[in-house]
Design a protein around this motif. Structure first.
Motif, PDB file in Angstrom:
ATOM      1  N   GLU A   1     -16.543 -19.149   0.009  1.00  0.00           N
ATOM      2  CA  GLU A   1     -15.341 -19.801  -0.506  1.00  0.00           C
ATOM      3  C   GLU A   1     -14.758 -20.649   0.612  1.00  0.00           C
ATOM      4  OE1 GLU A   1     -10.917 -18.367  -1.666  1.00  0.00           O
ATOM      5  OE2 GLU A   1     -12.556 -17.299  -2.648  1.00  0.00           O
ATOM      6  N   PHE A   2     -14.680 -21.920   0.377  1.00  0.00           N
ATOM      7  CA  PHE A   2     -14.223 -22.841   1.407  1.00  0.00           C
ATOM      8  C   PHE A   2     -12.859 -22.421   1.946  1.00  0.00           C
ATOM      9  CE2 PHE A   2     -12.647 -26.505   3.494  1.00  0.00           C
ATOM     10  CZ  PHE A   2     -13.765 -27.154   3.972  1.00  0.00           C
ATOM     11  N   GLY A   3     -12.759 -22.311   3.267  1.00  0.00           N
ATOM     12  CA  GLY A   3     -11.502 -22.008   3.921  1.00  0.00           C
ATOM     13  C   GLY A   3     -11.116 -20.539   3.953  1.00  0.00           C
ATOM     14  N   ALA A   4     -11.873 -19.701   3.290  1.00  0.00           N
ATOM     15  CA  ALA A   4     -11.551 -18.263   3.265  1.00  0.00           C
ATOM     16  C   ALA A   4     -12.013 -17.592   4.551  1.00  0.00           C
ATOM     17  CB  ALA A   4     -12.224 -17.601   2.066  1.00  0.00           C
ATOM     18  N   ASP A   5     -11.442 -16.437   4.848  1.00  0.00           N
ATOM     19  CA  ASP A   5     -11.905 -15.600   5.945  1.00  0.00           C
ATOM     20  C   ASP A   5     -13.099 -14.813   5.406  1.00  0.00           C
ATOM     21  OD1 ASP A   5     -12.228 -14.087   8.227  1.00  0.00           O
ATOM     22  OD2 ASP A   5     -10.582 -12.720   7.758  1.00  0.00           O
TER      23      ASP A   5
END
Length: 152
Positions: free
Chosen positions: A125-129
């Motif tokens: 997921e783009f930008g997720a940790d």
């Protein structure tokens, strides 16, 4: 576009304790983008990844592609591939595309790779940790960059 390709026997990405994407035999791809990446760059990279002969054949020679072994792909966005460590000890990420630019590039690359492989591709997921787990096979790890096509 810069990509790290790892041949794996298994890989997964977990976000907030839940598995978001998971594959068995195949390729884990860490993908980073710059603001000047083009659709041609994304097409070139998807084609190269789909055609790379880095899986072993019956004679244990790296002679088969991900398509030949019916492998899967897991693509993880990773802006840190564009880290600059030229000055000091704290990396700069000014060469990485901002989210408004890189999200569409990432999504387009995933679609192009799906077309090249003829199957769905797993993603993070783009930008997720994200917590990425993998079992590197070989190990085989290859780095490619669309700005250095002459090297690949």
């Amino acid at each position: 576009m810069r990509i790290v390709i790892q041949r794996v026997t298994e890989a997964s990405v977990t976000i907030d304790g839940s598995i978001k994407g998971q594959i068995g035999l195949g390729l884990l791809l860490l993908a980073g983008f710059t603001a000047d990446d083009t659709d041609d760059d994304l097409k070139w990279m998807a084609g190269k990844v789909a055609g790379l002969r880095i899986f072993s054949d019956a004679d244990d020679k790296m002679n088969l592609s991900i398509k030949d072994v019916d492998g899967d792909a897991l693509v993880i966005s990773q802006f840190t591939l564009y880290a600059s460590t030229k000055k000091g000890n704290r990396p700069s990420y000014i060469n990485a595309a901002p989210p408004a630019v890189s999200i569409p590039l990432y999504e387009r690359f995933v679609k192009l790779l799906e077309q090249a492989l003829g199957k769905a591709v797993q993603t993070g997921e783009f930008g997720a940790d994200m917590k990425v787990s993998l079992l590197n096979d070989g190990p085989v790890t290859i780095v490619m960059d669309t700005k250095q096509k002459d090297l690949f």
